[in-house]
Design an enzyme around this catalytic site. Sequence first.
Site, PDB file in Angstrom:
ATOM      1  N   CYS A 137      35.709  11.320 -23.690  1.00  0.00           N
ATOM      2  CA  CYS A 137      34.672  11.428 -22.662  1.00  0.00           C
ATOM      3  C   CYS A 137      35.189  12.241 -21.479  1.00  0.00           C
ATOM      4  CB  CYS A 137      34.250  10.030 -22.199  1.00  0.00           C
ATOM      5  SG  CYS A 137      33.006  10.038 -20.896  1.00  0.00           S
ATOM      6  N   CYS A 140      34.106  10.863 -18.061  1.00  0.00           N
ATOM      7  CA  CYS A 140      34.889   9.693 -17.647  1.00  0.00           C
ATOM      8  C   CYS A 140      36.274  10.076 -17.161  1.00  0.00           C
ATOM      9  CB  CYS A 140      35.033   8.715 -18.815  1.00  0.00           C
ATOM     10  SG  CYS A 140      33.507   8.268 -19.661  1.00  0.00           S
ATOM     11  N   ASP A 141      36.945  10.962 -17.885  1.00  0.00           N
ATOM     12  CA  ASP A 141      38.376  11.176 -17.679  1.00  0.00           C
ATOM     13  C   ASP A 141      38.767  12.569 -17.186  1.00  0.00           C
ATOM     14  OD1 ASP A 141      38.813   8.582 -18.650  1.00  0.00           O
ATOM     15  OD2 ASP A 141      38.827   9.293 -20.714  1.00  0.00           O
TER      16      ASP A 141
END
Length: 326
Positions: A137, A140-141
């Site tokens: 992701c 997300c990261d």
Amino acid sequence: MAGSDELYDLVIIGGGPGGLSAAIYAMRAALKTALVEKGVTGGQVTMSDEVENYPGFVHISGAELSMKFTQHAQSYDLDMISQEVTALDPGLDHHTVRLANGDTLKTHAVILATGGSPRKLDVIGERELYGKGVSYCATCDGFFFRGKTVVVIGGGDSAAEEALYLAKLCKKVYIAHRRDELRASKILQQRIFNDCNIEMLWNTVVTEIKAGADGVEQVGLKDTVTADTRELDVDGVFIFIGFNPNNELVPAGTRMNADGMVVTDEKCETRTPGIYVIGDLREKFARQIVLSAADGCTAALAAAHYVEAKTSMLADTCELPPDAAS
């Protein structure tokens, strides 16, 4: 208890952020609720070293955030059952949830929060370095790789979109694709080819992910045409080769998209009254913790209205005088 004649208002299947959020709202709505989870509550977020995009927490580990979700739900004396669900049988009077130990749960409403999982490469180092440079992701990261070099694996729309997102943050983005052309839409391909920060690695597969002192340090590459191998220094590996929804319990006849994700209305309800689907199992624009939690809230509130209407109707029917039908 499971297997008795006890009738629940709501049974939640799955204990990730969506399921736990649903449990919190259901308990606050005074619904008799059970949450069934075969593993550890918290879902995939428990495997994330760091979470920095959940409101209210500038920095928190995935395990700690999951623990807070669980503790919040448990503070309402939620009935939590540690079992695998083997079947969901819809019914007119009530729905039946069947457990692996042979017990059954009868309930007015069901929230399916079984989620899904990214498809894995199944190469050396992938599992060991998940959360330490391996990610599924970018939203997300990606922040953790600002100014660094990463490789994106895949050739579809998701890989292209995530690569374009990462290109805004990273020093260099490689896209490794096993073929000589992308499957992504033409407009995304044009953006990829016009971005000077992105370099294509055609006819290339990743064979191994290697660790350094601080996590991912290098990947092994293989040319699918010549079989030549080489190494590439990278700080992160982002894998986008598909997503597998856990839709085995979805009742027959439920509307799903081509990827196997359930199509619901705005209340997260399916075509079957009283059955709701939330989180990564539900068709939606993005997969994020906060969206799963929001789905849980929506479905629990909708279920509360459904149960109230159903039980009120049953109560009115029971109170009819003997000659009311004449």
